[in-house]
Design an enzyme around this catalytic site. Sequence first.
Site, short mmCIF file in Angstrom:
data_model
loop_
_atom_site.label_atom_id
_atom_site.label_comp_id
_atom_site.label_asym_id
_atom_site.label_seq_id
_atom_site.Cartn_x
_atom_site.Cartn_y
_atom_site.Cartn_z
N ASP A 22 0.47 -1.26 0.39
CA ASP A 22 0.20 -0.17 -0.08
C ASP A 22 0.72 1.24 0.07
O ASP A 22 2.53 1.30 0.55
CB ASP A 22 -1.01 0.21 1.04
CG ASP A 22 -2.25 0.66 1.22
OD1 ASP A 22 -2.25 1.50 0.54
OD2 ASP A 22 -3.08 1.45 2.23
N GLY A 23 0.46 2.03 -0.45
CA GLY A 23 0.73 3.80 -0.45
C GLY A 23 1.64 4.42 -1.58
O GLY A 23 2.27 5.09 -1.79
N HIS A 39 3.38 3.29 -8.65
CA HIS A 39 2.96 1.48 -9.08
C HIS A 39 4.07 1.23 -10.03
O HIS A 39 4.31 0.52 -9.67
CB HIS A 39 1.74 1.47 -10.39
CG HIS A 39 -0.01 2.19 -9.31
ND1 HIS A 39 0.04 1.52 -7.85
CD2 HIS A 39 -0.55 3.25 -10.01
CE1 HIS A 39 -0.85 2.50 -7.45
NE2 HIS A 39 -1.45 2.93 -8.59
N LEU A 133 11.92 -19.87 -4.34
CA LEU A 133 10.96 -19.02 -3.85
C LEU A 133 9.80 -19.63 -4.43
O LEU A 133 9.58 -19.58 -5.92
CB LEU A 133 11.57 -17.26 -3.94
CG LEU A 133 10.16 -16.45 -3.36
CD1 LEU A 133 10.18 -16.68 -1.70
CD2 LEU A 133 10.46 -15.43 -3.70
N GLU A 202 0.78 -13.26 11.78
CA GLU A 202 1.09 -12.20 13.40
C GLU A 202 1.09 -11.22 11.85
O GLU A 202 1.19 -11.27 10.65
CB GLU A 202 2.55 -12.62 13.08
CG GLU A 202 3.07 -13.53 14.04
CD GLU A 202 2.61 -13.88 15.46
OE1 GLU A 202 2.01 -12.29 16.16
OE2 GLU A 202 1.65 -14.01 16.73
C1 FPP Z 1 -2.23 0.24 -3.43
O1 FPP Z 1 -0.98 1.78 -3.35
C2 FPP Z 1 -1.15 -0.62 -4.09
C3 FPP Z 1 -1.88 -0.84 -5.50
C4 FPP Z 1 -3.53 -1.32 -5.69
C5 FPP Z 1 -1.06 -2.08 -6.44
C6 FPP Z 1 -0.16 -2.78 -5.83
C7 FPP Z 1 0.90 -2.81 -7.79
C8 FPP Z 1 1.92 -3.02 -7.68
C9 FPP Z 1 2.72 -2.79 -6.56
C10 FPP Z 1 2.46 -2.95 -8.95
C11 FPP Z 1 1.93 -3.27 -10.23
C12 FPP Z 1 2.17 -5.09 -9.91
C13 FPP Z 1 2.55 -6.24 -10.49
C14 FPP Z 1 2.78 -7.23 -10.24
C15 FPP Z 1 2.73 -5.29 -11.72
P1 FPP Z 1 -2.23 2.81 -3.59
O2 FPP Z 1 -2.32 3.36 -5.12
O3 FPP Z 1 -3.60 2.05 -2.96
O4 FPP Z 1 -1.45 4.63 -2.92
P2 FPP Z 1 -2.40 4.88 -1.86
O5 FPP Z 1 -3.13 4.23 -0.89
O6 FPP Z 1 -1.56 5.96 -1.39
O7 FPP Z 1 -3.00 6.16 -2.99
#
Ligand code: FPP
Length: 246
Positions: A22-23, A39, A133, A202
């Site tokens: 997240d974030g 992203h 892994l 956990e």
């Molecule tokens: C949350 O941050 C993140 C997501 C919803 C997407 C996670 C995706 C990736 C790390 C990249 C794509 C993955 C692959 C496997 C290619 P947010 O956008 O909700 O952040 P915020 O809460 O700060 O808005």
Amino acid sequence: MQSNVALKPIAAARLHVGIIMDGNGRWATRRGLSRLRGHEAGVEAIRRIVEAAPDQGVGTLTLYAFSSDNWRRPKAEVTALMGLLRFYLANEIAALVRNGVRLTVIGRRDRLPDGIAAAITRAEAETADGATLHLRIAIDYSARDAILNAAARAAGAGPLDREAFADLITGEPGLRDVDLIIRTSGEKRLSDFLLWEGAYAELHFTERMWPEFEADDLADALASFHRRERRFGGLTASAPAEVPTF
Ligand code: FPP
């Protein structure tokens, strides 16, 4: 994990870690960047953590990349995320194979844009022999839907124990329950992630935004995990017990 060292087999005791990444958006907007750039930086963090995980005792790593509720985001962001996924599947496979990483994807595939389901199938086949892994990426994933679907499949099947039901949920017989769930960015919720498999997980919450999460942050989370006493409902540190019959 170096590309040219002998691959280490996954020992039975290697941990299963789940991460709610997240974030990305906040990390980017605070820097005046687009959410897409956040992203993209999130993908770089994935690379770092996949590389670091085996040496930190992790055998299975489940990453929450796109929840079934993320379809509610603006179309442009969904398209960008799907584009990143397509790019990852096309460009990361050689490195995963080299590093002994077996990739599987959990979640629905029937709603993904054209070609992605086929790319997933290909990536899973090409990395199937990885033994260092097990990387699981959750895409269009909802733990509640996974449980619901398993319940529908189990209906009428007669008595079922927890292990057999878990196999129906995960589709991976014998998959280790998740030991530790990490969520970045200061939020403290599970957001429909590994609800069955995480019954005794956990939980580790960190203020770090996912794009800035480093191998040392994983090490800190694992150090805190190892300091905890896991009692699984009993009174002493132990593995989950068989339920006695009376
Ligand atoms: C949350 O941050 C993140 C997501 C919803 C997407 C996670 C995706 C990736 C790390 C990249 C794509 C993955 C692959 C496997 C290619 P947010 O956008 O909700 O952040 P915020 O809460 O700060 O808005």
